[in-house]
Design an enzyme around this catalytic site. Structure first.
Site, PDB file in Angstrom:
ATOM      1  N   GLN A   1      -1.332   9.950  18.438  1.00 54.39           N
ATOM      2  CA  GLN A   1      -2.561   9.479  17.788  1.00 54.39           C
ATOM      3  C   GLN A   1      -3.003   8.107  18.295  1.00 54.39           C
ATOM      4  O   GLN A   1      -3.945   7.532  17.770  1.00 54.39           O
ATOM      5  CB  GLN A   1      -2.412   9.492  16.258  1.00 54.39           C
ATOM      6  CG  GLN A   1      -1.447   8.477  15.687  1.00 54.39           C
ATOM      7  CD  GLN A   1      -1.209   8.707  14.196  1.00 54.39           C
ATOM      8  OE1 GLN A   1      -0.541   9.651  13.798  1.00 54.39           O
ATOM      9  NE2 GLN A   1      -1.772   7.853  13.367  1.00 54.39           N
TER      10      GLN A   1
ATOM     11  N   ASP B   1      -7.597   4.932   5.121  1.00 54.79           N
ATOM     12  CA  ASP B   1      -7.888   5.807   6.266  1.00 54.79           C
ATOM     13  C   ASP B   1      -8.666   7.017   5.754  1.00 54.79           C
ATOM     14  O   ASP B   1      -8.178   8.147   5.776  1.00 54.79           O
ATOM     15  CB  ASP B   1      -6.576   6.229   6.926  1.00 54.79           C
ATOM     16  CG  ASP B   1      -5.835   5.039   7.487  1.00 54.79           C
ATOM     17  OD1 ASP B   1      -6.348   4.413   8.417  1.00 54.79           O
ATOM     18  OD2 ASP B   1      -4.747   4.708   6.966  1.00 54.79           O
TER      19      ASP B   1
ATOM     20  N   GLN C   1      -9.360  10.089   7.980  1.00 56.21           N
ATOM     21  CA  GLN C   1      -8.111  10.852   8.098  1.00 56.21           C
ATOM     22  C   GLN C   1      -7.934  11.759   6.886  1.00 56.21           C
ATOM     23  O   GLN C   1      -7.600  12.937   7.007  1.00 56.21           O
ATOM     24  CB  GLN C   1      -6.947   9.863   8.228  1.00 56.21           C
ATOM     25  CG  GLN C   1      -5.580  10.453   8.004  1.00 56.21           C
ATOM     26  CD  GLN C   1      -4.483   9.443   8.288  1.00 56.21           C
ATOM     27  OE1 GLN C   1      -4.213   9.145   9.427  1.00 56.21           O
ATOM     28  NE2 GLN C   1      -3.834   8.927   7.265  1.00 56.21           N
TER      29      GLN C   1
ATOM     30  N   GLY D   1       0.840  -1.202   0.000  1.00 59.39           N
ATOM     31  CA  GLY D   1       0.000   0.000   0.000  1.00 59.39           C
ATOM     32  C   GLY D   1       0.875   1.253   0.000  1.00 59.39           C
ATOM     33  O   GLY D   1       0.618   2.218  -0.741  1.00 59.39           O
ATOM     34  N   HIS D   2       1.942   1.236   0.814  1.00 63.56           N
ATOM     35  CA  HIS D   2       2.864   2.382   0.852  1.00 63.56           C
ATOM     36  C   HIS D   2       3.643   2.487  -0.459  1.00 63.56           C
ATOM     37  O   HIS D   2       3.907   3.587  -0.946  1.00 63.56           O
ATOM     38  CB  HIS D   2       3.857   2.238   2.014  1.00 63.56           C
ATOM     39  CG  HIS D   2       3.216   2.226   3.366  1.00 63.56           C
ATOM     40  ND1 HIS D   2       3.129   1.085   4.124  1.00 63.56           N
ATOM     41  CD2 HIS D   2       2.635   3.215   4.091  1.00 63.56           C
ATOM     42  CE1 HIS D   2       2.535   1.375   5.281  1.00 63.56           C
ATOM     43  NE2 HIS D   2       2.222   2.649   5.277  1.00 63.56           N
TER      44      HIS D   2
END
Ligand code: PAF
Length: 287
Positions: free
Chosen positions: A61, A150, A153, A36-37
């Site tokens: 967080q 996310d 976010q 994913g990164h």
């Protein structure tokens, strides 16, 4: 690839880069990099001429009972990935560098955290915005990218960029999935064999909700969602939330209007591990 530990070091490197007229792209991460990164870095490389990856497990967080201390830290592997993907600079600050003293000033968020992850993770998004705001100020990028997984976010950071006038263009990186549909996440490493096997059921449930409401937009959202909740529970997944919300304000909807933009989102506890996933849809075409 440059590796930098200090804020001053990053500022010095990037002011030279900026002076050369390069376009700086930021990929903020907490490390434990996965495909994913890699997708985020690759997508950023298509847009920016100088790519900065930040690796920082941000303590502010994580809630008191969350996984801050056991969050995977794989620094050598992360370095290899960044190098292999052609990142130009990696910033690895430690906690003292980012938070040298008690932070007196925080961001409060109105409305947008009443639902989805914000409801069950109080303070989480204030911590995310705190660190992202710092990273934006430290690196002053032209572009920054965050993953769709996310999504709350992303929506909050987008709001912060608008309301705080950060001159940064945000990109969204599509969720990368395992062959069986499970969204890639650093937390997937916590799953035992049985938990891993049932983990894709969350994505299945989101897909079913999308499919059913696309075919039958007249149905009450709760009726469609309840059916999937029952299925997940029957498979030993504990529901945190399963919800259809407006993309713009993250408020839950009772009936959908095909053509408007929505998020179909879910979070479940699979054993002790909390997994999240979502689909963005206008209920005409699933994306
Ligand atoms: O998405 C993440 O990995 C983190 O929340 C972020 C944006 C790097 C902030 O710590």
């Amino acid at each position: 690839m440059k590796e930098v530990l200090s804020i001053t070091g990053v500022r010095n490197e990037l002011s030279a880069v900026r002076a050369r007229g390069e376009l700086i792209g930021l990929v903020p991460t907490m490390g434990a990099l996965h495909d994913g990164h890699v997708h985020l870095i690759r997508k950023m490389k298509e847009q920016a001429s100088f790519v900065v990856v930040t690796v920082f497990v941000n303590p502010t967080q994580f809630g008191p009972n969350e996984d801050y201390s056991k969050y995977p830290r794989t620094r050598d592997y992360d370095r290899q990935i960044c190098e292999q993907e052609g990142a130009d600079l990696v910033f690895y600050p430690d906690v003292e560098e980012m938070y040298p003293a008690e932070q007196a000033i925080g961001l409060t968020i109105a409305g947008l955290t009443d639902h989805l992850c914000g409801k069950s993770r109080p303070g989480h998004f204030a911590g995310v915005l705190q660190v992202v705001n710092k990273l934006f100020n430290i690196t002053q990028p032209d572009l920054a990218i965050f993953g769709q997984k996310d999504i709350q976010q992303f929506v909050l950071i987008d709001r912060m960029v608008q309301e705080f006038n950060h001159p940064i263009r945000l990109l969204i990186g599509e969720t990368v999935r395992e062959a069986d549909g499970l969204a890639m996440s650093s937390r997937n490493t916590y799953l035992n064999r049985q938990e891993r096997k049932r983990a894709p059921l969350l994505y299945d449930a989101l897909t079913m909700i999308c499919g059913k409401l696309t075919g039958h937009p007249e149905l009450a959202v709760s009726e469609v969602v309840d059916e999937q909740e029952r299925r997940l529970k029957a498979n030993d997944l504990k529901i945190d939330y399963l919800s259809v919300v407006n993309f713009s304000d993250l408020q839950p909807v009772v009936h959908i209007v095909p053509g408007n933009r929505y998020i179909v989102a879910g979070a479940v506890y699979n054993g002790p591990t909390r997994l999240i996933d979502n689909l963005i849809t206008d209920f005409k075409q699933i994306s």
